[in-house]
Design an enzyme around this catalytic site. Structure first.
Site, PDB file in Angstrom:
ATOM      1  N   ASP A 189      -4.755 -12.858   3.963  1.00 11.51           N
ATOM      2  CA  ASP A 189      -5.989 -12.206   4.414  1.00 11.51           C
ATOM      3  C   ASP A 189      -7.135 -12.422   3.430  1.00 11.51           C
ATOM      4  OD1 ASP A 189      -4.673 -10.625   2.572  1.00 11.51           O
ATOM      5  OD2 ASP A 189      -4.695  -8.808   3.782  1.00 11.51           O
ATOM      6  N   ASP A 236      -3.156 -10.443  -2.214  1.00  9.05           N
ATOM      7  CA  ASP A 236      -3.622  -9.921  -0.931  1.00  9.05           C
ATOM      8  C   ASP A 236      -5.078  -9.475  -1.087  1.00  9.05           C
ATOM      9  OD1 ASP A 236      -2.267  -8.547   1.789  1.00  9.05           O
ATOM     10  OD2 ASP A 236      -4.001  -7.447   1.016  1.00  9.05           O
ATOM     11  N   HIS A 265       0.817  -1.220   0.000  1.00 14.85           N
ATOM     12  CA  HIS A 265       0.000   0.000   0.000  1.00 14.85           C
ATOM     13  C   HIS A 265       0.850   1.269   0.000  1.00 14.85           C
ATOM     14  CE1 HIS A 265      -3.521  -2.415   0.451  1.00 14.85           C
ATOM     15  NE2 HIS A 265      -3.253  -2.788   1.684  1.00 14.85           N
ATOM     16  N   HIS A 288      -6.547  -6.925  -0.196  1.00 15.32           N
ATOM     17  CA  HIS A 288      -6.691  -5.494  -0.472  1.00 15.32           C
ATOM     18  C   HIS A 288      -5.904  -5.109  -1.726  1.00 15.32           C
ATOM     19  CE1 HIS A 288      -7.069  -5.968   4.002  1.00 15.32           C
ATOM     20  NE2 HIS A 288      -8.221  -5.397   3.692  1.00 15.32           N
TER      21      HIS A 288
END
Length: 380
Positions: A277, A185, A149, A187
């Site tokens: 995740d 991931d 990120h 996200h």
């Protein structure tokens, strides 16, 4: 008499215990807040326990004979400037010098965090150098704090430095003409995408839950129409999957979207950005992958590396916040990357029911959109 397993090349795992010194505190989930009426405050989801279990399952689990261990080293500030701006790095150094800072929601640079971040970046670069120098085919950077990120100019989502992005740039600087990034991931890998948004040398592919933006630190939506700009138009492929997508849905997306894109792009290096995740039991995601799904995705990525990069593959750790199940899913994922004939470890939790019909419908619509819009995919 038991027969020994068929010899396979090991996975070279890069790690340094100094990364455990990044302390993220307690509070209400990732807020760091104590409301005053809870007797038990939970650890921040990005805590050292999750990585301790990943470390131990690789050292003492059934996969341990297939693992070769290497020590990482901290990155130097000049190395960080291949992806991040000097102004942003100065901000991080100043925050560390002043005893820490909350850089954005849920992202705390505390005493020890900067040193851990430098180790995560340097350890990832060491893993990439290992592969580029021909010392091994598959390297896994077991790192924290995570990085995908982190954008060139700002922190986001528990991330300070973009470990994968730095490794991609190193590959380009070392003579790789084209690098593909496959991020699973839960996200959106917005930081990595932002770093190469105007480049046609890096194909960034992100499979993530359809979460949209979450504020000033994460302005990107992760939507299908964020395609890159200028020379990079068409080389950022977002695959926002509906909540609840499980093993069959993810494998369908890999088969229908990721494989054709990699086949058309023909990279010299693949960087597989991983987060557990996306599992069915993660507190920070809403997807339903199990060990079987991670194992199959690993097999797919390994086959892509075999076909296009001479087997060269860098794996970079990101999220995964169920302290137990993330370790199990990592084990399965690396089993897949090793292309082992039989699973080494059974799933302690799943079966998890899956109805992939809606996910398949969404994936088909994304496929049509990308084939109509992405210049390098047209006619695929």
């Amino acid at each position: 008499m038991a027969t020994s397993p068929t010899p396979v090349d090991p996975i070279d795992v890069f790690w340094h215990e100094g990364m455990l010194k990044h302390e993220t505190g307690t509070g209400v989930f990732d807020s760091g807040m104590d409301p005053g009426f809870l007797d038990v405050l939970e650890k921040h989801p990005e805590n050292s326990d999750r990585v301790k279990n990943m470390l131990s399952i690789l050292k003492r689990g059934p996969i341990s004979p297939y693992i070769s261990w290497h020590s990482g080293t901290p990155a130097l500030v000049p190395q960080l400037l291949s992806f991040h701006t000097q102004e942003y790095i100065n901000e991080l150094i100043e925050a560390d010098r002043n005893g820490g800072k909350m850089l954005c929601t849920g992202t705390f640079l505390n005493p020890g965090s900067w040193d851990a971040a430098l180790l995560a970046a340097g350890t990832t670069l060491s893993a990439m150098k290992h592969v580029l120098n021909g010392c091994g085919k598959i390297a896994y950077a077991l790192v924290r704090p995570p990085g995908h990120h982190a954008q060139p100019t700002q922190a986001d989502g528990y991330c300070f430095l973009n470990n994968a992005g730095l490794a991609v740039q190193l590959a380009l600087d070392s003579g790789c003409q084209k690098v593909a990034v496959v991020d699973i991931d839960v996200h959106y890998g917005n930081g990595t995408a932002e770093g190469f948004y105007r480049s046609n040398k890096v194909l960034t592919i992100s499979l993530h839950m359809n979460h949209g933006t979450w504020g000033p630190s994460h302005p990107q939506n992760g939507s299908v129409d964020e395609l890159g700009e200028g020379e990079g138009f068409g080389y950022n492929m977002n695959i926002p999957l509906p909540n609840g997508t499980g093993d069959r849905g993810y494998v369908y997306a890999m088969t229908e979207l990721v494989i054709p894109a990699i086949e058309k792009f023909v990279p010299n290096m693949i960087v597989w950005v991983v987060g557990q995740d996306s599992s069915a039991f993660d507190p920070n995601g809403r997807q339903c992958l199990t060990m079987n799904g991670y194992r199959e995705i690993g097999q797919i990525v390994r086959s892509l590396a075999n076909r296009h990069t001479g087997g060269r593959l860098l794996i970079v750790q990101e999220g995964g916040y169920n302290v137990t199940y993330s370790a199990y899913c990592l084990h399965a994922m690396l089993e897949g990357a090793l292309n082992l004939s039989c699973p080494l470890l059974s799933d302690p939790i799943a079966y998890y029911p899956e109805d992939e019909a809606f996910s398949v419908k969404v994936i088909e619509s994304i496929k049509q959109y990308q084939q109509d819009t992405l210049p390098f995919l047209k006619g695929a």
